[in-house]
Design an enzyme around this catalytic site. Sequence first.
Site, PDB file in Angstrom:
ATOM      1  N   ARG A 109       0.917  -1.215  -0.045  1.00  0.00           N
ATOM      2  CA  ARG A 109       0.032  -0.015   0.031  1.00  0.00           C
ATOM      3  C   ARG A 109       0.801   1.342   0.130  1.00  0.00           C
ATOM      4  NH1 ARG A 109      -2.484   0.871   5.972  1.00  0.00           N
ATOM      5  NH2 ARG A 109      -0.686   0.705   7.195  1.00  0.00           N
ATOM      6  N   HIS A 191      -8.087  -4.629   2.276  1.00  0.00           N
ATOM      7  CA  HIS A 191      -8.555  -3.607   3.209  1.00  0.00           C
ATOM      8  C   HIS A 191      -9.708  -2.683   2.937  1.00  0.00           C
ATOM      9  CE1 HIS A 191      -8.648  -1.423   6.857  1.00  0.00           C
ATOM     10  NE2 HIS A 191      -7.565  -2.133   7.416  1.00  0.00           N
ATOM     11  N   ASP A 236     -12.482  -4.694  15.962  1.00  0.00           N
ATOM     12  CA  ASP A 236     -11.295  -5.063  15.272  1.00  0.00           C
ATOM     13  C   ASP A 236     -11.378  -6.613  15.373  1.00  0.00           C
ATOM     14  OD1 ASP A 236      -8.980  -5.426  13.773  1.00  0.00           O
ATOM     15  OD2 ASP A 236      -7.566  -3.873  15.168  1.00  0.00           O
ATOM     16  N   GLU A 297     -12.814  -7.086   5.281  1.00  0.00           N
ATOM     17  CA  GLU A 297     -11.683  -7.364   4.612  1.00  0.00           C
ATOM     18  C   GLU A 297     -11.410  -8.940   4.595  1.00  0.00           C
ATOM     19  OE1 GLU A 297      -8.686  -5.404   7.469  1.00  0.00           O
ATOM     20  OE2 GLU A 297     -10.277  -3.896   7.992  1.00  0.00           O
TER      21      GLU A 297
HETATM   22  O1  LIG Z   1      -4.188   2.550  10.304  1.00  0.00           O
HETATM   23  P1  LIG Z   1      -4.081   1.447   9.579  1.00  0.00           P
HETATM   24  O2  LIG Z   1      -2.350   0.699   9.614  1.00  0.00           O
HETATM   25  O3  LIG Z   1      -4.426   1.498   8.172  1.00  0.00           O
HETATM   26  O4  LIG Z   1      -4.801  -0.066  10.199  1.00  0.00           O
HETATM   27  C1  LIG Z   1      -6.191   0.095  10.231  1.00  0.00           C
HETATM   28  C2  LIG Z   1      -6.590  -1.234  10.748  1.00  0.00           C
HETATM   29  O5  LIG Z   1      -6.391  -2.202   9.781  1.00  0.00           O
HETATM   30  C3  LIG Z   1      -6.885  -3.546  10.253  1.00  0.00           C
HETATM   31  O6  LIG Z   1      -8.176  -3.431  10.289  1.00  0.00           O
HETATM   32  C4  LIG Z   1      -6.556  -4.072  11.359  1.00  0.00           C
HETATM   33  O7  LIG Z   1      -7.098  -5.130  11.981  1.00  0.00           O
HETATM   34  C5  LIG Z   1      -6.555  -3.034  12.390  1.00  0.00           C
HETATM   35  O8  LIG Z   1      -5.770  -3.390  13.719  1.00  0.00           O
HETATM   36  C6  LIG Z   1      -5.786  -1.662  11.927  1.00  0.00           C
HETATM   37  O9  LIG Z   1      -6.238  -0.620  13.044  1.00  0.00           O
END
Ligand SMILES: O=P(O)(O)OC[C@H]1O[C@H](O)[C@H](O)[C@@H](O)[C@@H]1O
Length: 323
Positions: A109, A191, A236, A297
């Site tokens: 990403r 995601h 989560d 996701e």
């Molecule tokens: O803030 P980021 O690095 O984009 O991650 C966003 C989220 O991604 C996923 O859903 C994980 O399970 C979360 O634990 C995390 O907070």
Amino acid sequence: MVDRPNKPTAIPVGSSTAVPAPQVDISSDNSSVTATLPSGDSVTVLLFGATVTSWKSAGGKKENLWLSEKAILDGSKPVRGGIPLVFPVFGPPPSDHATSSLPQHGFARNSRWEFLGKSTSESAGKGSAGDDSVTLDFGLGSSNLSDSAKQAWPFNFGLVYSVTLVKDVLTTNMTVRNEGTKPFECQVLFHSYLKVDDIANTTVSGLDSIEYVDKVNGASTQTETNKAVTLTGETDRVYKALKPEAKVVVKENGKPLYEVGRDNLDDVVVWNPWAEKAGGMGDFAPKDGYKQMICIESGAVSGWQKLDGGDSFEGAQIIKSVL
Ligand SMILES: O=P(O)(O)OC[C@H]1O[C@H](O)[C@H](O)[C@@H](O)[C@@H]1O
């Protein structure tokens, strides 16, 4: 896997081809590619992260993806919203794993991908307009990585990411190939930030009886007991080992809004940061935007895919937007 009716045709980034309806229209510039079907449905993919930033269905009238108003699209930070790609590690990398020096969710990403080309299938004159489709292919390999990412994960790999749009359905398909001789282990996840009108009226079904890791509750393992899961605070969860044919359905006021299916991906993460976490993210806007999104996701993240030299792994997520 995704049907590719024709071989992709290479399109140099920066070119723009506007073709008259009823054909599929592709336009691209230095930073993104947009494909529009004759029906008006469209998808936009940012080359940074190969992040899908918009997917419109219902003839272009319904945006299905939530994108933060403060999402950073210039390549300096992963995009907050749309469909960021997670590879080769999900979440914070474990300290005892070969991914340990990578950032959270890996480098896919954070890297600029190449647009490899498109393939289209048009139904004009042959059948229903609902058969029109377009696939956009993107590639990322070791040679595209920053020096720091290459050092942090010194494996020779190739990713081909295919985004296929047909009327009301978006399929994202990832193929990972070990192009070297050293085996490596990886995780893959899409995601997806799905847009909803109000999280208070949103439920998720298809997870009943599935075991999950609750990351907001000390990573404890639980079993889902609800037929319709509601979100009332930070959520989560990594739901594991779903049956291949099981669809995860997001409903609003009891009516299906999205049906999320998978091909060769067994795990589904359900995430919403809720008020406090969203408040702490500089790129999350508006601050109450968490009420208009839910991340569903699909991925292979509860274990590792081990690939020997020459081996490949392929997995896909199929989202249907239901009117
Ligand atoms: O803030 P980021 O690095 O984009 O991650 C966003 C989220 O991604 C996923 O859903 C994980 O399970 C979360 O634990 C995390 O907070």
